[in-house]
Design a protein around this motif. Sequence first.
Motif, PDB file in Angstrom:
ATOM      1  N   ARG A  45       0.845  -1.197   0.000  1.00  0.00           N
ATOM      2  CA  ARG A  45       0.000   0.000   0.000  1.00  0.00           C
ATOM      3  C   ARG A  45       0.871   1.235   0.000  1.00  0.00           C
ATOM      4  N   GLU A  46       0.586   2.141  -0.925  1.00  0.00           N
ATOM      5  CA  GLU A  46       1.315   3.401  -1.012  1.00  0.00           C
ATOM      6  C   GLU A  46       0.317   4.535  -1.233  1.00  0.00           C
ATOM      7  N   LYS A  47       0.277   5.485  -0.278  1.00  0.00           N
ATOM      8  CA  LYS A  47      -0.583   6.666  -0.377  1.00  0.00           C
ATOM      9  C   LYS A  47      -2.036   6.279  -0.657  1.00  0.00           C
ATOM     10  N   GLY A  48      -2.507   5.223   0.022  1.00  0.00           N
ATOM     11  CA  GLY A  48      -3.893   4.827  -0.108  1.00  0.00           C
ATOM     12  C   GLY A  48      -4.204   3.951  -1.305  1.00  0.00           C
ATOM     13  N   LEU A  49      -3.192   3.669  -2.121  1.00  0.00           N
ATOM     14  CA  LEU A  49      -3.387   2.824  -3.306  1.00  0.00           C
ATOM     15  C   LEU A  49      -2.725   1.475  -3.084  1.00  0.00           C
ATOM     16  N   PHE A  50      -3.318   0.428  -3.667  1.00  0.00           N
ATOM     17  CA  PHE A  50      -2.790  -0.927  -3.514  1.00  0.00           C
ATOM     18  C   PHE A  50      -2.137  -1.395  -4.819  1.00  0.00           C
ATOM     19  N   PHE A  51      -0.964  -2.033  -4.662  1.00  0.00           N
ATOM     20  CA  PHE A  51      -0.196  -2.577  -5.782  1.00  0.00           C
ATOM     21  C   PHE A  51       0.169  -4.021  -5.450  1.00  0.00           C
ATOM     22  N   LEU A  52       0.545  -4.785  -6.483  1.00  0.00           N
ATOM     23  CA  LEU A  52       1.022  -6.142  -6.230  1.00  0.00           C
ATOM     24  C   LEU A  52       2.322  -6.088  -5.439  1.00  0.00           C
ATOM     25  N   GLY A  53       2.469  -6.983  -4.465  1.00  0.00           N
ATOM     26  CA  GLY A  53       3.674  -7.039  -3.649  1.00  0.00           C
ATOM     27  C   GLY A  53       4.647  -8.090  -4.144  1.00  0.00           C
ATOM     28  N   GLU A  54       5.762  -8.231  -3.442  1.00  0.00           N
ATOM     29  CA  GLU A  54       6.826  -9.146  -3.860  1.00  0.00           C
ATOM     30  C   GLU A  54       6.355 -10.601  -3.896  1.00  0.00           C
ATOM     31  N   ALA A  55       5.523 -10.999  -2.943  1.00  0.00           N
ATOM     32  CA  ALA A  55       5.060 -12.389  -2.911  1.00  0.00           C
ATOM     33  C   ALA A  55       4.232 -12.708  -4.145  1.00  0.00           C
ATOM     34  N   ALA A  56       3.387 -11.767  -4.575  1.00  0.00           N
ATOM     35  CA  ALA A  56       2.575 -11.978  -5.778  1.00  0.00           C
ATOM     36  C   ALA A  56       3.450 -12.040  -7.016  1.00  0.00           C
ATOM     37  N   GLU A  57       4.494 -11.199  -7.048  1.00  0.00           N
ATOM     38  CA  GLU A  57       5.397 -11.206  -8.193  1.00  0.00           C
ATOM     39  C   GLU A  57       6.172 -12.515  -8.271  1.00  0.00           C
ATOM     40  N   ARG A  58       6.567 -13.059  -7.105  1.00  0.00           N
ATOM     41  CA  ARG A  58       7.244 -14.363  -7.102  1.00  0.00           C
ATOM     42  C   ARG A  58       6.299 -15.447  -7.595  1.00  0.00           C
ATOM     43  N   LEU A  59       5.043 -15.358  -7.172  1.00  0.00           N
ATOM     44  CA  LEU A  59       4.041 -16.328  -7.609  1.00  0.00           C
ATOM     45  C   LEU A  59       3.856 -16.251  -9.112  1.00  0.00           C
ATOM     46  N   SER A  60       3.816 -15.043  -9.640  1.00  0.00           N
ATOM     47  CA  SER A  60       3.661 -14.842 -11.077  1.00  0.00           C
ATOM     48  C   SER A  60       4.854 -15.404 -11.828  1.00  0.00           C
ATOM     49  N   SER A  61       6.062 -15.150 -11.292  1.00  0.00           N
ATOM     50  CA  SER A  61       7.275 -15.655 -11.928  1.00  0.00           C
ATOM     51  C   SER A  61       7.297 -17.171 -11.945  1.00  0.00           C
ATOM     52  N   SER A  62       6.887 -17.777 -10.824  1.00  0.00           N
ATOM     53  CA  SER A  62       6.846 -19.233 -10.740  1.00  0.00           C
ATOM     54  C   SER A  62       5.843 -19.803 -11.729  1.00  0.00           C
ATOM     55  N   GLY A  63       4.695 -19.144 -11.852  1.00  0.00           N
ATOM     56  CA  GLY A  63       3.685 -19.609 -12.801  1.00  0.00           C
ATOM     57  C   GLY A  63       4.170 -19.511 -14.225  1.00  0.00           C
TER      58      GLY A  63
END
Length: 237
Positions: A45-63
């Motif tokens: 979360r940055e300034k009230g907005l939500f973005f994908l975090g590192e865990a999601a990016e690792r999951l995406s990379s693994s997929g």
Amino acid sequence: MRLLECVAEHRYGAPAKQLARETRLALPTAYHLLRTLVHEGYLRREKGLFFLGEAAERLSSSGAEQKRRSTVADALARWRDAIGAPVYYAMYRDGEIEIMCVSDAPGTPAVEEWADFRETGHAHAIGQCLLSQLDEGARRDHLARYPVSPVTPYTVRDAASLSRRLERTRRTAPVTERQEYALGVVCAAIPISVGTTAAAVALSLPARQADRLLPAAERLQTEMGLLLGSLAISISI
């Protein structure tokens, strides 16, 4: 999962209320799930907005990696069925011969690795094909770590003989060996360049079918040519 998918669609982030609305979740439920996902690293979360975090990016990379592996496995299976022989994919990475994928079937079994493939590259078609693609320094380094030694009565006898053979190998020509790694088996390997990495696709046949080896290798090369365009990215598993 719906929240993760929704966040992934917003490249520049999205606020909780928008995410709740788009996923049709009650706002308190969305807030609770978003806090949990942030805590677990799947979102940030940055300034009230939500973005994908590192865990999601690792999951995406693994997929993505699994998808690439599946693509290569499907291609090998197609070639196996077209040729009627087990098919292998290998790469030379970090100074080692690595068998990345093997596709065989009950009627066309793969060669049993009775002697470590990494240590016996001089004796099998895959190893010879990979070594032929290396520069002189890398090849010398490999053979210093894994000296040429007899594996069967038909194995190349010494490093000098192997070097002469590799130097005669044409860049795109199949590399063949007959019973040098395993008695009763003949093999052929076709070189592939994956960026700066040496790679090869190979097949094996019973020695009694040795007359099929070159035609099968040519058929494999043709089949590879039809599919390699779509595998340009996937092949680098």
